[in-house]
Design a protein around this motif. Structure first.
Motif, PDB file in Angstrom:
ATOM      1  N   GLU A 127       0.834  -1.220   0.000  1.00 29.99           N
ATOM      2  CA  GLU A 127       0.000   0.000   0.000  1.00 29.99           C
ATOM      3  C   GLU A 127       0.863   1.262   0.000  1.00 29.99           C
ATOM      4  N   ASP A 128       1.954   1.200   0.756  1.00 31.41           N
ATOM      5  CA  ASP A 128       2.871   2.352   0.763  1.00 31.41           C
ATOM      6  C   ASP A 128       3.452   2.601  -0.623  1.00 31.41           C
ATOM      7  N   ILE A 129       3.903   1.513  -1.225  1.00 30.88           N
ATOM      8  CA  ILE A 129       4.506   1.664  -2.563  1.00 30.88           C
ATOM      9  C   ILE A 129       3.440   2.093  -3.569  1.00 30.88           C
ATOM     10  N   PHE A 130       2.258   1.560  -3.431  1.00 35.17           N
ATOM     11  CA  PHE A 130       1.139   1.923  -4.320  1.00 35.17           C
ATOM     12  C   PHE A 130       0.895   3.433  -4.291  1.00 35.17           C
ATOM     13  N   GLN A 131       0.855   3.946  -3.088  1.00 38.72           N
ATOM     14  CA  GLN A 131       0.642   5.394  -2.946  1.00 38.72           C
ATOM     15  C   GLN A 131       1.818   6.175  -3.521  1.00 38.72           C
ATOM     16  N   ASP A 132       2.990   5.645  -3.255  1.00 45.96           N
ATOM     17  CA  ASP A 132       4.203   6.299  -3.743  1.00 45.96           C
ATOM     18  C   ASP A 132       4.210   6.351  -5.281  1.00 45.96           C
ATOM     19  N   VAL A 133       3.799   5.238  -5.885  1.00 52.38           N
ATOM     20  CA  VAL A 133       3.774   5.160  -7.352  1.00 52.38           C
ATOM     21  C   VAL A 133       2.818   6.196  -7.929  1.00 52.38           C
TER      22      VAL A 133
ATOM     23  N   ALA B 211       6.402   1.662 -10.906  1.00 60.83           N
ATOM     24  CA  ALA B 211       6.123   0.731  -9.808  1.00 60.83           C
ATOM     25  C   ALA B 211       7.314  -0.191  -9.554  1.00 60.83           C
ATOM     26  N   HIS B 212       7.885  -0.706 -10.630  1.00 57.49           N
ATOM     27  CA  HIS B 212       9.041  -1.592 -10.497  1.00 57.49           C
ATOM     28  C   HIS B 212      10.200  -0.855  -9.812  1.00 57.49           C
ATOM     29  N   ASN B 213      10.438   0.367 -10.234  1.00 51.06           N
ATOM     30  CA  ASN B 213      11.537   1.144  -9.639  1.00 51.06           C
ATOM     31  C   ASN B 213      11.271   1.454  -8.169  1.00 51.06           C
ATOM     32  N   CYS B 214      10.019   1.740  -7.844  1.00 51.60           N
ATOM     33  CA  CYS B 214       9.683   1.995  -6.441  1.00 51.60           C
ATOM     34  C   CYS B 214       9.915   0.741  -5.601  1.00 51.60           C
ATOM     35  N   PHE B 215       9.552  -0.396  -6.172  1.00 50.50           N
ATOM     36  CA  PHE B 215       9.763  -1.646  -5.443  1.00 50.50           C
ATOM     37  C   PHE B 215      11.261  -1.897  -5.232  1.00 50.50           C
ATOM     38  N   ILE B 216      12.052  -1.694  -6.255  1.00 50.48           N
ATOM     39  CA  ILE B 216      13.511  -1.879  -6.145  1.00 50.48           C
ATOM     40  C   ILE B 216      14.083  -0.932  -5.082  1.00 50.48           C
ATOM     41  N   ASP B 217      13.609   0.321  -5.108  1.00 55.50           N
ATOM     42  CA  ASP B 217      14.076   1.286  -4.096  1.00 55.50           C
ATOM     43  C   ASP B 217      13.720   0.800  -2.698  1.00 55.50           C
TER      44      ASP B 217
ATOM     45  N   ALA C 235      11.560  -3.786 -20.988  1.00 50.82           N
ATOM     46  CA  ALA C 235      11.717  -2.337 -20.787  1.00 50.82           C
ATOM     47  C   ALA C 235      11.442  -1.947 -19.334  1.00 50.82           C
ATOM     48  N   VAL C 236      10.426  -2.574 -18.748  1.00 49.33           N
ATOM     49  CA  VAL C 236      10.074  -2.236 -17.363  1.00 49.33           C
ATOM     50  C   VAL C 236      11.154  -2.694 -16.392  1.00 49.33           C
ATOM     51  N   THR C 237      11.661  -3.905 -16.615  1.00 51.89           N
ATOM     52  CA  THR C 237      12.630  -4.465 -15.662  1.00 51.89           C
ATOM     53  C   THR C 237      14.066  -4.062 -15.988  1.00 51.89           C
ATOM     54  N   GLY C 238      14.253  -3.361 -17.075  1.00 49.74           N
ATOM     55  CA  GLY C 238      15.596  -2.913 -17.435  1.00 49.74           C
ATOM     56  C   GLY C 238      16.487  -4.045 -17.899  1.00 49.74           C
ATOM     57  N   SER C 239      15.912  -5.030 -18.524  1.00 47.68           N
ATOM     58  CA  SER C 239      16.702  -6.155 -19.039  1.00 47.68           C
ATOM     59  C   SER C 239      16.449  -6.275 -20.540  1.00 47.68           C
ATOM     60  N   ASN C 240      17.090  -7.257 -21.153  1.00 52.47           N
ATOM     61  CA  ASN C 240      16.805  -7.443 -22.575  1.00 52.47           C
ATOM     62  C   ASN C 240      15.673  -8.457 -22.779  1.00 52.47           C
ATOM     63  N   ARG C 241      15.265  -8.568 -24.017  1.00 49.53           N
ATOM     64  CA  ARG C 241      14.097  -9.395 -24.315  1.00 49.53           C
ATOM     65  C   ARG C 241      14.323 -10.859 -23.947  1.00 49.53           C
ATOM     66  N   GLU C 242      15.499 -11.367 -24.235  1.00 50.81           N
ATOM     67  CA  GLU C 242      15.775 -12.782 -23.972  1.00 50.81           C
ATOM     68  C   GLU C 242      15.762 -13.074 -22.483  1.00 50.81           C
ATOM     69  N   THR C 243      16.293 -12.144 -21.719  1.00 52.77           N
ATOM     70  CA  THR C 243      16.287 -12.327 -20.264  1.00 52.77           C
ATOM     71  C   THR C 243      14.851 -12.349 -19.742  1.00 52.77           C
ATOM     72  N   ALA C 244      14.061 -11.420 -20.228  1.00 53.32           N
ATOM     73  CA  ALA C 244      12.656 -11.369 -19.804  1.00 53.32           C
ATOM     74  C   ALA C 244      11.935 -12.654 -20.207  1.00 53.32           C
ATOM     75  N   LYS C 245      12.229 -13.103 -21.397  1.00 52.29           N
ATOM     76  CA  LYS C 245      11.590 -14.323 -21.889  1.00 52.29           C
ATOM     77  C   LYS C 245      11.985 -15.522 -21.020  1.00 52.29           C
ATOM     78  N   SER C 246      13.260 -15.611 -20.698  1.00 54.05           N
ATOM     79  CA  SER C 246      13.767 -16.713 -19.883  1.00 54.05           C
ATOM     80  C   SER C 246      13.134 -16.686 -18.489  1.00 54.05           C
ATOM     81  N   ARG C 247      13.067 -15.523 -17.889  1.00 52.48           N
ATOM     82  CA  ARG C 247      12.468 -15.404 -16.551  1.00 52.48           C
ATOM     83  C   ARG C 247      10.999 -15.817 -16.571  1.00 52.48           C
ATOM     84  N   LEU C 248      10.318 -15.357 -17.589  1.00 56.25           N
ATOM     85  CA  LEU C 248       8.887 -15.675 -17.686  1.00 56.25           C
ATOM     86  C   LEU C 248       8.684 -17.172 -17.885  1.00 56.25           C
ATOM     87  N   ARG C 249       9.525 -17.764 -18.724  1.00 57.67           N
ATOM     88  CA  ARG C 249       9.393 -19.204 -18.988  1.00 57.67           C
ATOM     89  C   ARG C 249       9.662 -20.015 -17.720  1.00 57.67           C
TER      90      ARG C 249
END
Lengths: 211, 237
Positions: A74-80, A105-111, A180-194
């Motif tokens: 909720e804190d991060i939600f408000q912050d976002v 939102a992703h950046n707020c969570f990382i912070d 783009a959101v996670t700051g990685s490349n497409r293959e990395t995102a694809k691998s994580r999702l898989r």
């Protein structure tokens, strides 16, 4: 092209099953989202409310499962949303608003993770999400069990994989947008999702086969 | 293999189960808080300023443009006569003079006996309308008082002239203006001085005597064109 085809398939599945995709309002409404944001930039509060109503629940669920702690979420939600509101003056509709929102939102969570090292292991949400008040374990249906197993498996996923899965399911982002959101490349995102989907599928199947 | 991988990235069972699982909604108190914050931020002075800043900027731009245009139209225009008269050649001058003479003949006005002026600048600047207003045209030439008065007026130069009378007489006025321009550009003998070869020659000699050789030469060139048969031994010296 592939992403839009997947979206169409998913939307069709949701319509057939009678369920509503949580990110459905955001899909195909990107120009309106940007237009609403631009109207809010010019001082139209009603436009912001419309925009907020479209995205508040998916974003809340995304943060809830990413943080695994309701108060933190909720804190991060408000912050976002605070950051979205404050950034309206410099907002340029160069990308989908959804991508912009979840990037914030992703950046707020990382912070938050960097600020609060105790985040690891904080699984307050576990008991809350897994409890079924008024329902005995032996009366749980197969579907309820599958949901419970999925929920546990989701919380056990590494942050990056859970992030990728939630971005796909809650925000309806494509692989490129997740990257783009996670700051990685497409293959990395694809691998994580898989990996995430495989683990969740295995968790559901295992629990289904156990009885 | 690629299809298998694709399916693994988008498993319908996982997606459906997750959709059934994820039913949480953002709490109302959180929604109210965010919307209140958004409304508060939208009412900041910056946002209020934005509402009128753009129209004000447009209005200011348009106003400034109009002011510049108006200012430009109020600037003094260059004298049209001066531009046109500068282009006159001696030939044009002769034509204008003839037209002037015709106009005078038609009006039946009496001409003042030609007397070569020894003050070229002041004589050259006199317009026919001034002669009329001074009573020279219809007045008896034997009355010297008025003529002297006009001469005094002529000697006063540009400052003593009445500019409003100039455009009234049409061709005559045009000829007078041409005379004026001619005087400025070197033709300094008056119309009356040019009426006879003798008086014109006297004027030319006076110019030479005054040391205005260039003006005298140009006058003499014009003189030779009008009176090709006139011979004067001293004139071209």
């Amino acid at each position: 092209m592939a992403a839009s085809a997947e979206s169409v398939t998913r939307s069709a599945t949701a319509l057939c099953s009678g369920t509503t995709l949580p990110y459905a309002p955001a899909m195909g409404h990107t120009p309106e989202d940007s237009a609403l944001m631009l109207r809010y930039k010019d001082g139209d509060v009603a436009a912001f409310e419309t925009l907020y109503r479209r995205h508040n629940d998916p974003l809340y669920r995304y943060l809830l499962r990413l943080c695994r702690h309701r108060d933190t979420a909720e804190d991060i939600f408000q912050d976002v949303w605070g950051k979205i509101v404050k950034s309206r003056a410099s907002y340029r509709p160069t990308a989908k608003f959804t991508t912009f929102l979840y990037r914030v939102a992703h950046n707020c969570f990382i912070d938050h993770v960097r600020r609060n090292k105790r985040h690891a292991g904080n699984t307050e949400l576990d008991a809350e999400l897994h409890s079924h008040p008024g329902e005995q374990p032996d009366t749980l249906t197969e579907r309820s069990l599958a949901k419970e197993r999925l929920s546990r498996a989701l919380l056990d996923l590494p942050d990056e994989q859970r992030d990728a899965f939630l971005l796909r399911e809650e925000a309806g982002l494509s692989l490129d947008e997740i990257a783009a959101v996670t700051g990685s490349n497409r293959e990395t995102a694809k691998s994580r999702l898989r990996y995430a989907v495989n683990k969740l599928r295995v968790a559901i199947d295992e629990q289904t086969e156990r009885p | 293999m690629s299809n298998e991988r694709k399916n693994r990235e988008n498993d319908p069972l996982v997606a459906d189960t997750y959709t059934a699982l994820a039913q949480e909604r953002a709490p109302d108190r959180l929604n109210k808080r965010v919307l209140r914050m958004a409304a508060r931020e939208a009412r900041t002075p910056y946002s209020r300023a934005r509402a009128w800043m753009r129209p004000a900027a447009w209005a200011a731009t348009i106003g400034l443009s109009l002011a510049i245009v108006l200012e430009l139209t109020r600037l003094p225009q260059p004298e049209q006569d001066a531009v046109s008269m500068d282009a006159f050649t001696p030939k044009d001058m002769a034509v204008l003079r003839e037209a002037d003479e015709r106009a005078r003949a038609q009006s039946g006005a009496k001409q003042v006996p030609a007397t070569p002026s020894l003050t070229p600048r002041s004589d050259a600047l006199v317009a026919p309308d001034e002669e009329v207003s001074a009573g020279r045209v219809n007045a008896d030439p034997s009355v010297p008082a008025r003529s002297e008065k006009v001469d005094q007026d002529r000697a006063g130069g540009l400052s003593s002239r009445r500019p409003a009378a100039e455009p009234v007489l049409g061709t005559a006025s045009l000829a007078a203006t041409a005379e004026k321009k001619a005087a400025e550009s070197g033709f300094t003998c008056t119309e009356t001085a040019r009426e006879s070869a003798e008086s014109w020659m006297a004027c030319i000699k006076q110019l030479r005597k005054n040391g205005q050789q260039d003006l005298a030469d140009s006058e003499y060139g014009e003189f030779q064109r009008i009176f090709p048969n006139f011979a004067d031994i001293d004139a071209d010296k």
